[in-house]
Design an enzyme around this catalytic site. Structure first.
Site, PDB file in Angstrom:
ATOM      1  N   LYS B  80      76.111 -11.260  74.156  1.00 10.76           N
ATOM      2  CA  LYS B  80      77.384 -10.516  74.101  1.00 10.76           C
ATOM      3  C   LYS B  80      77.065  -9.022  74.094  1.00 10.76           C
ATOM      4  O   LYS B  80      76.105  -8.602  73.419  1.00 10.76           O
ATOM      5  CB  LYS B  80      78.087 -10.935  72.810  1.00 10.76           C
ATOM      6  CG  LYS B  80      79.473 -10.401  72.583  1.00 10.76           C
ATOM      7  CD  LYS B  80      80.059 -11.028  71.308  1.00 10.76           C
ATOM      8  CE  LYS B  80      81.503 -10.657  71.085  1.00 10.76           C
ATOM      9  NZ  LYS B  80      82.088 -11.346  69.915  1.00 10.76           N
ATOM     10  N   SER B 156      86.187 -13.626  70.768  1.00 10.08           N
ATOM     11  CA  SER B 156      85.885 -12.522  71.655  1.00 10.08           C
ATOM     12  C   SER B 156      84.590 -12.701  72.432  1.00 10.08           C
ATOM     13  O   SER B 156      84.326 -11.959  73.373  1.00 10.08           O
ATOM     14  CB  SER B 156      85.805 -11.223  70.860  1.00 10.08           C
ATOM     15  OG  SER B 156      84.753 -11.283  69.897  1.00 10.08           O
ATOM     16  N   SER B 180      85.080 -15.988  66.682  1.00 11.20           N
ATOM     17  CA  SER B 180      84.714 -15.557  68.031  1.00 11.20           C
ATOM     18  C   SER B 180      83.489 -16.254  68.622  1.00 11.20           C
ATOM     19  O   SER B 180      83.186 -16.050  69.800  1.00 11.20           O
ATOM     20  CB  SER B 180      84.501 -14.041  68.066  1.00 11.20           C
ATOM     21  OG  SER B 180      85.729 -13.377  67.931  1.00 11.20           O
TER      22      SER B 180
END
Lengths: 62, 466
Positions: B80, B156, B180
């Protein structure tokens, strides 16, 4: 005395200068919406039966 | 024959160790697949091809010299884009942060996975500043669910879910403040591990909510989750939030089964406010584990409210200066929640942290009597991209803040959770189930996930690429 109802629009309008955040019509509407949701969540949270001696979760260790 | 890239990281590492494939060949294949498929998935924001090929060549050279190979030798991975990657600005899904000076060093977890032989191939799309459950991003475009491209990946860590389920990499890293890792795992049909709060180092990752931020891996196999976890555990002086609790490695006992484990499903709050498919997924997992017991974790709704408010307030405090000076550069969906968060009373934050301690005690008392808890991961399957509302409990509600109703109360008190994907015949998209363990017992949750994987109740197939 009657409790005055919460006015999220007035709150957002008043708090933005304190925080030095410039609002646009779009962000004002969004902030009002999310402040309203937060207030609903806070109603639930603040009704928890916690006492003066209850410690918050994080404990600072020097 | 199954392409090596469709196989788990541990199988790739075995092939590399045995000389069946070279790390450079595997890396080239991963880079080629990213090139071919990521236009559809939107998983990657940065590809570090030169670095990856250099690392892969080093792995191959180590093998040629007869050196001991790491457990993830030659396995590609991606992170990420809130993890520091040396030479890249850590954008954290934002427009603003991409103007930052490139990172001078890798995040600790990136370095640890590479130390285990894994090969970093790039950085992954995410919701802006991690304040997101959808995987949509106003600046980089959405990550798309590889199993149904018109649907959300969840967020996310949306790019992490898409990259793993799309077969671009077998392992990815993400972060989880309120769900997330678990939400994109559930929506994309992969396994995800949110470790105990304070377990894995957050050093050199861009924060969101210091009280609640966790980091952890995604994979298509439970063994890969365990291997990645084991490679990343350990003390890191660069992370002041890390707990000084000795870690229990997970891979060695992964096949030990569930004999003797007391498993129950969570009722009450965790058995309402979702679509039927959310509870049917838990039914199937419970049946496979022969779980007949249901227990209650009281006050979960209040726990969720507390997590919600801590997130708003701490998130807004982190970004206040940017809200003052660069407000026009935020994703509007993130901006308005942060502006509202900046205005909330301090007493709410203190009450939330006091309640957190109370709720933790409730959960620990429950774990006196049970070893593993089962709960749905999300209230629904992945919504369509751009969908703003859904119906919960007969009431139309906003998608973005409500996807995490079942994940938030558990991360609020930092419990370790493995999200496992459950599929139903005729449905393109899976559902996720949370396997919840007591603090520091990631190994138990992974053992249960492995039993489910072995019996075929849960699986993480690579999405078919049309």
């Amino acid at each position: 005395m009657m409790e005055k109802p919460f006015d999220p629009a007035a709150f957002v309008e008043g708090a933005a200068p304190l925080l030095k955040i410039a609002l646009t019509p779009e962000s004002r509407a969004g902030a009002i919406l999310h402040l309203t949701i937060a207030a609903e969540q806070a109603d639930l949270l603040m009704s928890a039966d916690l006492g003066d001696e209850d410690e918050p979760a994080p404990v600072f260790r020097p | 024959m199954t392409p090596l890239l469709d196989r788990p990281a541990h199988a790739i590492a075995t092939a590399v160790r045995d000389g069946v494939a070279s790390a450079v060949e595997v890396t080239r294949a991963a880079l080629g697949r990213i090139e071919a498929r990521d236009g559809a998935y939107g998983a990657f924001t940065d590809v570090v091809a030169e670095r990856a090929l250099g690392k892969a060549a080093a792995v191959d050279a180590a093998r040629a010299r007869g050196e001991r190979m790491g457990p993830l030798a030659g396995a590609p991975f991606a992170v990420k884009n809130l993890f520091d990657v040396k030479g890249l600005p850590t954008r954290a899904g934002s427009k603003i942060n991409r103007e930052l000076t490139p990172a001078a060093a890798d995040a600790t977890l990136v370095a640890r996975l590479e130390h285990a032989g894994a090969v970093l191939v790039g950085a992954l799309n995410m919701g802006e500043y991690a304040y997101d459950f959808t995987g949509q991003n106003a600046h980089d475009g959405p990550s798309r669910n590889p199993h149904a491209l018109a649907h959300m990946t969840g967020g996310s860590s949306g790019g992490s879910g898409a990259a793993v389920s799309g077969g671009l990499v077998p392992i990815a890293l993400g972060s989880d403040t309120n769900g997330s890792i678990r939400v994109p795992s559930a929506f994309c049909g992969v396994f995800g591990l949110k470790p105990t709060y304070g377990r894995l180092s957050r050093a050199r990752t861009f924060p969101f909510v210091a009280s609640l931020d966790h980091v952890g891996p995604f994979a298509r196999s439970v063994a890969d989750l365990a291997l990645a976890y084991d490679a990343m555990i350990g003390r890191d002086e660069d992370d002041p939030a890390q707990a000084d609790v000795a870690p229990i490695p997970a891979a060695l006992g992964l096949e030990d089964g569930i004999a003797g484990l007391r498993i129950a499903r969570l009722g009450g709050y965790f058995a309402r406010s979702g679509e039927l498919c959310a509870f049917e997924a838990v039914d199937r997992v419970a049946a496979a584990l022969k779980v007949g017991r249901t227990v209650d974790l009281p006050d979960a709704a209040r726990a969720r409210a507390a997590a919600y408010l801590i997130t708003m307030i701490e998130g807004a405090a982190l970004h206040l200066e940017r809200l003052q000076t660069r407000v026009e550069d935020f994703d509007p969906d993130v901006r308005d929640r942060l502006i509202a968060g900046a205005m909330l009373p301090g007493a709410w934050l203190v009450q939330a942290q006091k309640f957190r301690r109370f709720f933790r005690a409730q959960a620990l008392a429950l774990f006196d009597d049970v070893d593993i808890l089962l709960a749905p991961a999300t209230p629904c399957r992945a919504p369509k991209l751009g969908q703003n509302t859904f119906t919960l409990d007969g009431k139309e509600q906003l998608v973005r803040p409500n996807i995490g109703v079942f994940t938030q109360p558990l991360s609020f008190i930092g419990l370790p959770v493995v999200a496992v994907p459950v599929w139903t015949d005729g449905e393109a998209l899976p559902m996720g189930v949370q396997i919840v363990a007591p603090p520091w017992r990631e190994d138990l949750a992974l053992r249960v996930a492995r039993v489910l994987e072995r019996t075929g109740v849960v699986a993480a197939p690579v999405a078919h690429f049309a």
